[in-house]
Motif scaffolding. Structure first.
Motif, mmCIF file in Angstrom:
data_model
loop_
_atom_site.group_PDB
_atom_site.id
_atom_site.type_symbol
_atom_site.label_atom_id
_atom_site.label_comp_id
_atom_site.label_asym_id
_atom_site.label_seq_id
_atom_site.Cartn_x
_atom_site.Cartn_y
_atom_site.Cartn_z
ATOM 1 N N VAL A 387 14.733 13.869 -49.979
ATOM 2 C CA VAL A 387 13.888 14.774 -49.202
ATOM 3 C C VAL A 387 12.643 15.212 -49.969
ATOM 4 O O VAL A 387 11.516 15.150 -49.449
ATOM 5 C CB VAL A 387 14.710 16.000 -48.747
ATOM 6 C CG1 VAL A 387 13.817 17.032 -48.052
ATOM 7 C CG2 VAL A 387 15.845 15.578 -47.827
ATOM 8 N N ASP A 388 12.814 15.642 -51.233
ATOM 9 C CA ASP A 388 11.719 16.298 -51.942
ATOM 10 C C ASP A 388 10.973 15.424 -52.946
ATOM 11 O O ASP A 388 9.822 15.716 -53.274
ATOM 12 C CB ASP A 388 12.245 17.538 -52.679
ATOM 13 C CG ASP A 388 12.546 18.694 -51.738
ATOM 14 O OD1 ASP A 388 12.194 18.587 -50.545
ATOM 15 O OD2 ASP A 388 13.151 19.687 -52.176
ATOM 16 N N VAL A 389 11.617 14.387 -53.470
ATOM 17 C CA VAL A 389 10.965 13.544 -54.482
ATOM 18 C C VAL A 389 10.408 12.277 -53.848
ATOM 19 O O VAL A 389 9.213 11.965 -53.949
ATOM 20 C CB VAL A 389 11.936 13.209 -55.629
ATOM 21 C CG1 VAL A 389 11.259 12.289 -56.655
ATOM 22 C CG2 VAL A 389 12.423 14.483 -56.305
ATOM 23 N N TRP A 390 11.286 11.520 -53.179
ATOM 24 C CA TRP A 390 10.828 10.270 -52.557
ATOM 25 C C TRP A 390 10.236 10.505 -51.174
ATOM 26 O O TRP A 390 9.520 9.652 -50.670
ATOM 27 C CB TRP A 390 11.995 9.279 -52.474
ATOM 28 C CG TRP A 390 12.635 9.036 -53.812
ATOM 29 C CD1 TRP A 390 12.005 8.896 -55.015
ATOM 30 C CD2 TRP A 390 14.039 8.916 -54.084
ATOM 31 N NE1 TRP A 390 12.918 8.697 -56.015
ATOM 32 C CE2 TRP A 390 14.183 8.693 -55.477
ATOM 33 C CE3 TRP A 390 15.194 8.951 -53.293
ATOM 34 C CZ2 TRP A 390 15.420 8.524 -56.082
ATOM 35 C CZ3 TRP A 390 16.424 8.787 -53.893
ATOM 36 C CH2 TRP A 390 16.531 8.571 -55.276
ATOM 37 N N ARG A 391 10.563 11.638 -50.563
ATOM 38 C CA ARG A 391 10.030 12.044 -49.253
ATOM 39 C C ARG A 391 10.271 10.983 -48.177
ATOM 40 O O ARG A 391 9.379 10.615 -47.434
ATOM 41 C CB ARG A 391 8.536 12.367 -49.369
ATOM 42 C CG ARG A 391 8.269 13.627 -50.202
ATOM 43 C CD ARG A 391 6.808 13.900 -50.349
ATOM 44 N NE ARG A 391 6.165 12.916 -51.212
ATOM 45 C CZ ARG A 391 4.864 12.629 -51.181
ATOM 46 N NH1 ARG A 391 4.077 13.239 -50.330
ATOM 47 N NH2 ARG A 391 4.355 11.736 -52.008
ATOM 48 N N ILE A 392 11.524 10.539 -48.113
ATOM 49 C CA ILE A 392 11.898 9.503 -47.149
ATOM 50 C C ILE A 392 13.015 9.981 -46.215
ATOM 51 O O ILE A 392 13.700 9.169 -45.590
ATOM 52 C CB ILE A 392 12.341 8.211 -47.879
ATOM 53 C CG1 ILE A 392 13.449 8.496 -48.903
ATOM 54 C CG2 ILE A 392 11.146 7.543 -48.557
ATOM 55 C CD1 ILE A 392 14.036 7.256 -49.555
ATOM 56 N N GLY A 393 13.193 11.294 -46.114
ATOM 57 C CA GLY A 393 14.248 11.800 -45.253
ATOM 58 C C GLY A 393 14.104 13.277 -44.953
ATOM 59 O O GLY A 393 13.223 13.961 -45.480
ATOM 60 N N ILE A 394 14.988 13.758 -44.084
ATOM 61 C CA ILE A 394 15.033 15.156 -43.652
ATOM 62 C C ILE A 394 16.415 15.710 -43.959
ATOM 63 O O ILE A 394 17.427 15.029 -43.776
ATOM 64 C CB ILE A 394 14.756 15.274 -42.137
ATOM 65 C CG1 ILE A 394 13.357 14.757 -41.798
ATOM 66 C CG2 ILE A 394 14.915 16.715 -41.661
ATOM 67 C CD1 ILE A 394 13.069 14.735 -40.297
ATOM 68 N N GLU A 395 16.462 16.952 -44.411
ATOM 69 C CA GLU A 395 17.732 17.605 -44.724
ATOM 70 C C GLU A 395 18.360 18.203 -43.469
ATOM 71 O O GLU A 395 17.676 18.831 -42.657
ATOM 72 C CB GLU A 395 17.484 18.699 -45.758
ATOM 73 C CG GLU A 395 18.726 19.371 -46.297
ATOM 74 C CD GLU A 395 18.405 20.369 -47.402
ATOM 75 O OE1 GLU A 395 19.306 20.674 -48.182
ATOM 76 O OE2 GLU A 395 17.248 20.830 -47.478
ATOM 77 N N LEU A 396 19.656 18.003 -43.304
ATOM 78 C CA LEU A 396 20.422 18.625 -42.230
ATOM 79 C C LEU A 396 21.737 19.079 -42.840
ATOM 80 O O LEU A 396 22.707 18.331 -42.908
ATOM 81 C CB LEU A 396 20.661 17.636 -41.081
ATOM 82 C CG LEU A 396 21.462 18.136 -39.871
ATOM 83 C CD1 LEU A 396 20.849 19.400 -39.287
ATOM 84 C CD2 LEU A 396 21.553 17.042 -38.811
ATOM 85 N N GLU A 397 21.751 20.314 -43.331
ATOM 86 C CA GLU A 397 22.901 20.816 -44.091
ATOM 87 C C GLU A 397 24.155 20.891 -43.229
ATOM 88 O O GLU A 397 24.115 21.340 -42.089
ATOM 89 C CB GLU A 397 22.595 22.195 -44.661
ATOM 90 C CG GLU A 397 21.573 22.203 -45.774
ATOM 91 C CD GLU A 397 21.414 23.594 -46.366
ATOM 92 O OE1 GLU A 397 22.407 24.104 -46.926
ATOM 93 O OE2 GLU A 397 20.316 24.165 -46.260
ATOM 94 N N ARG A 398 25.250 20.475 -43.818
ATOM 95 C CA ARG A 398 26.525 20.481 -43.100
ATOM 96 C C ARG A 398 26.927 21.895 -42.710
ATOM 97 O O ARG A 398 27.475 22.108 -41.626
ATOM 98 C CB ARG A 398 27.591 19.849 -43.996
ATOM 99 C CG ARG A 398 28.937 19.669 -43.339
ATOM 100 C CD ARG A 398 29.885 18.917 -44.258
ATOM 101 N NE ARG A 398 31.200 18.763 -43.668
ATOM 102 C CZ ARG A 398 32.220 18.174 -44.266
ATOM 103 N NH1 ARG A 398 32.062 17.659 -45.480
ATOM 104 N NH2 ARG A 398 33.405 18.080 -43.667
ATOM 105 N N THR A 399 26.635 22.856 -43.571
ATOM 106 C CA THR A 399 27.059 24.237 -43.304
ATOM 107 C C THR A 399 26.217 24.911 -42.219
ATOM 108 O O THR A 399 26.598 25.959 -41.709
ATOM 109 C CB THR A 399 26.966 25.079 -44.589
ATOM 110 O OG1 THR A 399 25.628 24.991 -45.113
ATOM 111 C CG2 THR A 399 27.948 24.591 -45.631
ATOM 112 N N LYS A 400 25.081 24.312 -41.887
ATOM 113 C CA LYS A 400 24.192 24.934 -40.896
ATOM 114 C C LYS A 400 24.075 24.120 -39.616
ATOM 115 O O LYS A 400 23.230 24.402 -38.770
ATOM 116 C CB LYS A 400 22.807 25.129 -41.502
ATOM 117 C CG LYS A 400 22.781 26.125 -42.662
ATOM 118 C CD LYS A 400 21.368 26.323 -43.192
ATOM 119 C CE LYS A 400 21.366 27.350 -44.319
ATOM 120 N NZ LYS A 400 20.008 27.542 -44.883
ATOM 121 N N MET A 401 24.909 23.107 -39.497
ATOM 122 C CA MET A 401 24.802 22.231 -38.333
ATOM 123 C C MET A 401 25.245 22.939 -37.053
ATOM 124 O O MET A 401 26.313 23.535 -36.995
ATOM 125 C CB MET A 401 25.672 20.981 -38.522
ATOM 126 C CG MET A 401 25.030 19.890 -39.350
ATOM 127 S SD MET A 401 25.836 18.297 -39.116
ATOM 128 C CE MET A 401 27.556 18.672 -39.392
#
Length: 463
Positions: A387-401
């Motif tokens: 998410v933050d270094v390679w910037r090739i994805g989005i975070e979707l936290e399991r605890t907040k789904m």
């Protein structure tokens, strides 16, 4: 290739899919360079040797005098992963020593033992007794390994007693990780987890060298970090599965054809591919959130729900009556897929993943954006880098789904909002391809690795 002709490498994988597969891929790489390979494997999860005709397989028997494998006892299935690994290491310690001695006795041309980092306590003394050099395979990313190496420092600074109020705090000792990204695991045996993690690092540093399934352009800073703190050579020769010798013809079964035919009917870059790996499991309520989020996103999806993935159920019983039928051709539920083929399909537009290292590398190599829902240990580290270094994805936290958040994320990554991510994915995919060319970094490191292993005297201990 003739370099290793007449010389043998013994390999000792951890008997989990995510660890076994990269070891087999590495075995193919060595075989392609002329080495013969013998794989010592536990009686637990013993593979079908007919699937791997290039190699010799030897079964390491368990140490239960009563005859029944202690790894198959009913209470084992209820253990958490840390307790299971502890039992695994205990069960096969002496049998491995005996099996290694027997194998070395068969051949006088053994170059070295290549083993999974988790096995270090089982391998050190046995290899030293026989005068066999040890090479460690790290099956996770190097950034994760550096985080494991930092655990003693992080423990001293009280990070590992993770507090809810500090979850989003930056860990200045291992940037860019936040407290919630530290590679820990919920377990009833936290001291055992700490021991396993620190053993891995100590074992790597006491070996003759470390082989990494990564490439220089992906983890350059982490490779510099591990090299500066280690006295042994590091060989980043990945991605293993993209080496020419790992591109093998596959025999498709009926399910494979059905999946491919379904993908062929979808629009380019439209499908959300969903898979959470071979070890994670979820509660029924989580299954329902994911299912409704996928349905409401109105995006076509291919979801791998392996049997036993949902606790207390066999497969999809927890879904409402008629749910699968109402989805129709808009979505497809399967128990297994050939992930490499799915990710390479032009219809796949995003990969909703647990961020295991194999899945992460495979997605990078095919230029597929990721939706990151890590479950434990190194997956948290991988997700932060995605998410933050390679910037090739989005975070979707399991605890907040919840289904609304799932719907929002799925729509955004497939829509124009995800164009920037796709651009970065294409760039990183090209870098992965370049590293494997003749003058690429991974190819050069592989040449160095082969020459290094060839230099081993099978009767001389590692210094």
């Amino acid at each position: 290739m003739e370099e290793g002709k007449g010389r043998k490498i013994i390999m000792f994988p951890l008997p989990f899919v995510g660890h076994f597969n990269p070891m087999i891929q590495l075995a193919r790489i060595f075989h392609h360079r002329g080495f013969s390979v013998t794989i010592l494997h536990t009686s637990f999860n013993f593979p079908d040797p007919s699937h791997y005709p290039l190699f010799t397989f030897r079964t390491i028997p368990h140490n239960n005098a009563g005859g029944e494998d202690p790894m198959t006892q009913p209470d084992v299935s209820s253990m958490d992963l840390v307790a299971f690994i502890r039992l695994l290491r205990q069960t096969y310690a002496e049998p491995f020593r005996q099996s290694l001695a027997a194998e070395v006795g068969r051949e006088k041309t053994v170059c070295c033992l290549v083993y999974d980092a988790v096995w270090v306590r089982n391998t050190e003394v046995a290899a030293e007794e026989l005068g066999i050099r040890r090479m460690v395979l790290i099956t996770q990313g190097v950034a994760s390994f550096c985080a494991f190496a930092a655990l003693p420092l992080l423990r001293d600074k009280n990070y590992l007693h993770i507090q809810a109020s500090r979850l989003h705090e930056l860990v200045t000792e291992v940037p860019p990780l936040k407290v919630k990204d530290l590679p820990v695991m919920e377990t009833n045996e936290p001291e055992e987890f700490y021991l396993i993690a620190t053993d891995m690092v100590k074992g790597a540093n006491s070996s003759s060298g470390v082989i990494c399934n990564t490439f220089e352009d992906l983890e350059r800073l982490s490779l510099m970090d591990i090299s500066s703190k280690s006295q042994v050579p590091i060989f980043p020769i990945g991605p293993f599965h993209k080496h020419n010798d790992n591109v093998l013809p596959t025999t498709k079964n009926i399910e494979d054809h059905v999946t491919t035919n379904w993908l062929n009917k979808q629009e380019p870059e439209s499908v959300i591919y969903v898979s959470f790996g071979s070890l994670a499991d979820i509660e029924e309520k989580e299954l329902l959130k994911i299912a409704w989020g996928l349905r409401n996103s109105e995006r076509p999806f291919l979801w791998v729900v392996r049997p036993g993935f949902v606790r207390g159920t066999e497969w999809l019983e927890a879904l409402p009556s008629g749910f699968v039928e109402n989805i129709g051709q808009k979505g497809k539920f399967v128990k297994w897929v050939n992930q490499l083929e799915v990710l390479a399909h032009s219809a796949v537009g995003a990969f909703w993943t647990h961020c295991g290292w194999n899945s992460t590398l495979e997605s990078i190599c095919e230029g597929v954006p990721m939706i990151c829902t890590p479950c434990f240990t190194d997956q948290f580290v991988n997700a932060r880098y995605i998410v933050d270094v390679w910037r090739i994805g989005i975070e979707l936290e399991r605890t907040k789904m919840d289904k609304k958040e799932i719907e929002r994320v799925l729509r955004s990554i497939i829509s124009k909002e995800g164009d920037g991510i796709r651009e970065m994915c294409s760039e990183l995919k090209e870098r992965a391809n370049v590293c494997l060319r003749k003058d690429g970094s991974s190819s050069k490191y592989l040449d160095k690795l082969v020459n290094y292993v060839m230099s081993f005297d099978s009767n001389a201990l590692a210094s």
